[in-house]
Design a protein around this motif. Sequence first.
Motif, short mmCIF file in Angstrom:
data_model
loop_
_atom_site.label_atom_id
_atom_site.label_comp_id
_atom_site.label_asym_id
_atom_site.label_seq_id
_atom_site.Cartn_x
_atom_site.Cartn_y
_atom_site.Cartn_z
N THR A 470 -0.84 -15.43 -40.68
CA THR A 470 0.34 -15.75 -39.90
C THR A 470 0.21 -17.12 -39.27
OG1 THR A 470 1.68 -15.07 -37.99
CG2 THR A 470 -0.67 -14.54 -37.93
N TRP A 471 1.34 -17.77 -39.05
CA TRP A 471 1.35 -19.04 -38.33
C TRP A 471 1.07 -18.82 -36.84
CZ3 TRP A 471 1.60 -23.92 -40.06
CH2 TRP A 471 2.09 -24.17 -41.35
N ARG A 472 1.09 -17.56 -36.40
CA ARG A 472 0.96 -17.27 -34.97
C ARG A 472 -0.50 -17.39 -34.55
NH1 ARG A 472 3.21 -11.67 -33.64
NH2 ARG A 472 1.33 -11.11 -34.79
N SER A 473 -0.99 -18.60 -34.51
CA SER A 473 -2.36 -18.87 -34.08
C SER A 473 -2.46 -20.34 -33.75
CB SER A 473 -3.36 -18.49 -35.18
OG SER A 473 -3.03 -19.11 -36.40
N THR A 474 -3.55 -20.71 -33.13
CA THR A 474 -3.77 -22.11 -32.78
C THR A 474 -4.15 -22.90 -34.01
OG1 THR A 474 -6.11 -21.79 -32.31
CG2 THR A 474 -4.56 -21.37 -30.51
N ASP A 475 -4.07 -24.23 -33.89
CA ASP A 475 -4.49 -25.06 -35.02
C ASP A 475 -5.99 -24.91 -35.28
OD1 ASP A 475 -5.02 -26.22 -32.60
OD2 ASP A 475 -4.51 -28.26 -33.21
#
Length: 831
Positions: A470-475
């Motif tokens: 998921t894109w739901r995380s930090t870089d």
Amino acid sequence: MTTTPTNTHEKARASSTGFEMINSFDAATRQGLADDPILTKLYDLLPPNSLLNVIDNLTTDDAQIVPTAGTIALRLMDKQGGIVGAVFYTPNSKAKSIVIDPTGYGAIVIGDTNKANEGIAFNDLDSGIDVYMHLMGSDKTIIISPQKTKQCLKKMVQHWSSGSLVTVPMTLDDKGLINLLAGVRAQALVTVAHIVTMLQHDSYEAILADSDNQLINLQDTAYYPEWRDDPQLNEPMIYGDGRFELYHDGLFFVKYNDDDPANITFKFKAFVCSPLEVIAKTRDTSSGTWGRLLQWRDDDNVKHQWSMPLSLLQGDAREYRKELASQGLNITANSKQRNYLDTYIQNYPIHKRALCVDKLGWHDKQYILPDRAIGSDGKQLIVYQSANSINSTLTQQGELAQWRNELCKPLAEQSRFVFSIACAFAGQLLELLEYDGGGFHLLGSSSMGKSLSLKLAASVWGNPDRYVKTWRSTDNALEGTASEHNDSFLPLDEISECDPKIVGKTVYMLANGQGKGRSTTTGHNRIAKTWRIIFLSNGEESLQNFMAQAGQKTNAGIEVRVAHIDADAGKGLKTFDSLVLAETSEAQADRIKELSHAYYGSAGIAWLEHITSDKAATTANAGQLVSDFMNQYSDLTAQAHRVAKRFAIVAAAGEIATQAGITGWQAGQATTAVMTCLDNWLDNYGRDGEHEQRQIIDHIKAFIEQHGSSRFQPCYRNTRLDFEERTPNRVGYRNMDTGDYYFSKETFNSVCAPFSKSKVLQVLEEADLLLLNQGDRKIYKTPDTLFNGKHRPSVYAVTANILCCEPMKKDGTNGTNGTGYMQQGIALSHC
């Protein structure tokens, strides 16, 4: 009873005749047995003169005295009547008996000692005597452990089983003995009732033949873990005054009694952890970053493997134990005993070597996975080593034929789904073709089928629900995720879950293949993580719109690195081009989801096995397929050509997977699907590839259209107004006679952002949208007739033609619609 192997006893048991000196003693009588129940039973059982009353201490050949006065001596005799040992026993006393036996393990032997006989082993004297009474005269030898400890029984059985068949009777309630004796060359007789009880009704042979009873070969059971291939790794490890011993039920640190040279009894036994093997010592090509390759199984019998850097033992050891525990290794809660694990891992005397690498993916001709290497020639073991144990998401369910025939093959004409599946194979070709990674973004409204495309592609490698990230995380978190997918495929679901403030930097990071530079705790530079991946994203909004929510602008660099593709196939069926698995698009989507969760993972492993079988041939094949694809798009310029080549690699991957029999498609179907998606991108992006120039013109045009007269003060040629119109927050002027816009020098920088002022002026000049009257200078000197004789400001003058710039349509490849622009710079059509 306890074995007491003193030097005196060692000399005594070395005597060929055993204990001739006790022959002079008078035979014991019933009265002399002092009503001791065990001795009374022996008196009735054994031959005459087998029990002797010892009236004096025993004197050995070297004049040493063994205190035995007041005890009963039990002769141990062989078949020929020779005395082979003795037990010195005090009736009705808790005093420890003295057992002298030529085996060195203190066994009490009743019956014929012929090695051809079957020995029946017990750890209590009563049971042994009772069984002997039932089997008297048979060819069975009863051997009884002098102690009732399990370890003593085990050592005794080990000794006697080296030359004879040994059977250990036990009931169903005693099955723990199987674990204790696992690996010993003996057999367990498991019965419902106690063997003594059963012998009262049946013969020994009948008991063996009874289907309710079971004979178990103990040597074939798990004395050491049954999944161990190399028996050398099972050797105990001596450490200090004890040793580490690996059993099927755990790793133990044991200290034996000092007065027991046979290591039968121990005084200390500490559980360290569940079975853990040290497979090899690891190091890199420069003989650095040494580690240990560890292997264990969790409580579900799932095998885990981790190449652990030894440096973790020199810091806070709890961190490496957390990694082991998180992967199912059971570690003792005793703080002192936990320290034994450090010693065992670091010092285990394993001679096998393995080469450790710090990146997954290609290493020469092998492809490295978290738990294995594909394409190994067997000459060298190569393993991935990191400070954290990776729980691989490469799982399998079902067979390749099921995934191919039921799921992949029927979708051969679904352009978006074939493209997504081909993306899943493309990451491994990046290193072969020396091409940087990049991504694609499926764009469409909710319930269009975007996430389904990602999960279908993920089924190539594993469980879709686990493999899709998921894109739901930090870089920082995505940096680690990208590193774990090096030379492979990374699906990222729903970009709207990412922070719009960091999405631009994250896209650059993923596509450029390099993480942030960091320093160690000592201030030295740490090597940044690198990778090459193909990533497939989706979302309801484009990157431009999503980043605009945070007040950020996209540039050509981002859009080149992530190519947007409309998820809608344009056939009125959302993502589908046709219905092949169901009668409605909704039902077809449900069927694809069901199949992708039923069969997964086999295609990815088959793909790796195919491309590693002959890496050079795969490289040549992929290069030719990419070249043939690009020949269909020879009119593209730099930026568009760069993106088109990424599409070409995806097409090549789909075609090679088809040639390998993995997809079930026909030759050319993958290429057709990828070309359809590329032409869709070109419709939105433009074939000239100078997207940044068009972005700049659109940016200035949008600013003018948005603000118009609210921020541009009108001015008129030769018209003198008695008053000056008020324009709050003014950025410049508009010549009402020509329609041109004059931007003040002081405000133009803010208007240009996020593009640089110099780049904007260059693009506007090349597009013939910038008025110049100062030679090479971009500054425009306004006519004196516009400002009522006041000081004429220096401005940047943009012509009114910017408001009617339009792209020119042209046909796409293979008859598809495409959008193109003239090849001379940004020479767009003007109104």
